[in-house]
Scaffold this active site. Sequence first.
Site, PDB file in Angstrom:
ATOM      1  N   GLY A  81      36.339  84.174  20.375  1.00 41.30           N
ATOM      2  CA  GLY A  81      35.425  84.779  20.230  1.00 41.30           C
ATOM      3  C   GLY A  81      34.845  84.433  20.761  1.00 41.30           C
ATOM      4  N   GLY A 108      26.540  85.736  22.718  1.00 38.17           N
ATOM      5  CA  GLY A 108      25.313  85.627  24.349  1.00 38.17           C
ATOM      6  C   GLY A 108      25.331  84.132  25.214  1.00 38.17           C
ATOM      7  N   VAL A 147      33.867  80.338  20.412  1.00 34.33           N
ATOM      8  CA  VAL A 147      34.164  80.223  19.300  1.00 34.33           C
ATOM      9  C   VAL A 147      36.208  80.359  19.113  1.00 34.33           C
ATOM     10  CG1 VAL A 147      35.639  80.034  16.918  1.00 34.33           C
ATOM     11  CG2 VAL A 147      33.027  80.425  17.607  1.00 34.33           C
ATOM     12  N   ASP A 175      21.315  86.643   7.722  1.00 36.25           N
ATOM     13  CA  ASP A 175      21.806  86.882   8.729  1.00 36.25           C
ATOM     14  C   ASP A 175      23.591  87.344   7.874  1.00 36.25           C
ATOM     15  OD1 ASP A 175      23.193  88.955  11.390  1.00 36.25           O
ATOM     16  OD2 ASP A 175      23.366  87.058  11.785  1.00 36.25           O
TER      17      ASP A 175
END
Length: 318
Positions: free
Chosen positions: A35, A38, A42, A164
């Site tokens: 993945g 910005g 990973v 988050d």
Amino acid sequence: MNTLGLTMILKMGCICTRESININGTKYIVKERLGEGGFSCVELVENTNTKKRYALKRITCHSIEDQKIAMQEINYCKKLRHPGIIELVESTFKGSADIVVQATSEAFLILPYYKRGTLHDYLTLKSFNKNYMDEKDVFRIFLDICQAVKFLHDFTPDSISHRDLKTANVCLTDQLDPILMDLGSCAPARVQICGAQDAQKLQDIAAERSSMTYRAPELFHVESYCVIDQRTDIWSLGCILYAMLYFKSPYDIVYERGDSVNLAVISGTINFPQETPFREEFHDLIRLILEVNPSNRPFIDEVIEKTENLRNKIGNIV
């Protein structure tokens, strides 16, 4: 906002050349891309000696400030040692960030690799056939997430907020045990806002690092004189619990309709499906957690207590 997360299901393409990376004397071979966001990505890597697989998070730093933010994530990973929080295997920096000479550096974080992926992935798979989670699994996983959050909120000498929390930032082990990850958004839980400049700064940070459809209302419009505390995470937990029942945050649904998430959040709009396999008490618990006024929103201990009470009540009924 760092929207990356360690998503193990969605593959971003194969890396044809097997890059090797040396981190603190240990050699890793890059197997594939998992993945990207910005300024970070990973990758699945393999230790050349042990053949054990890990997730490698690379963070590209374009400035000294970027390096400080990456180092903050590393430091949080090192000091937040809990079974329900992701472990940092090792880390390092390569290069030197200097915007004057257009140089960049990279932070490398070696993390455990979870084959099952994230809670987001798990719910996405279930949503295809409306295969709802079993109530027992909802209680167990949600309470384990709450215990990890409690560890953050009770941390000494200063309480920490994740800022988050979302289903994409919860990995699942083979036994479906939840593991909180992506600590790059972590910050001191209690923040005193003194003036419009402080308020705008926190609001900008939240817009960058806290996912919109899980973000607490007080972070959308930060008041000029107020105290923000760990109950921003409590709001996010309410969105996670809703998603565990109905596959998505209530505000993911608002976003997908093209309506204003901002207005829906600050008005406290929560729509529940008319047809549901879950009891109304679940909805009542979510309403309790998704309290718009942070002063009236419960702390983590009350969330755990109410959830355990509901679990025991339903268990006795069954």
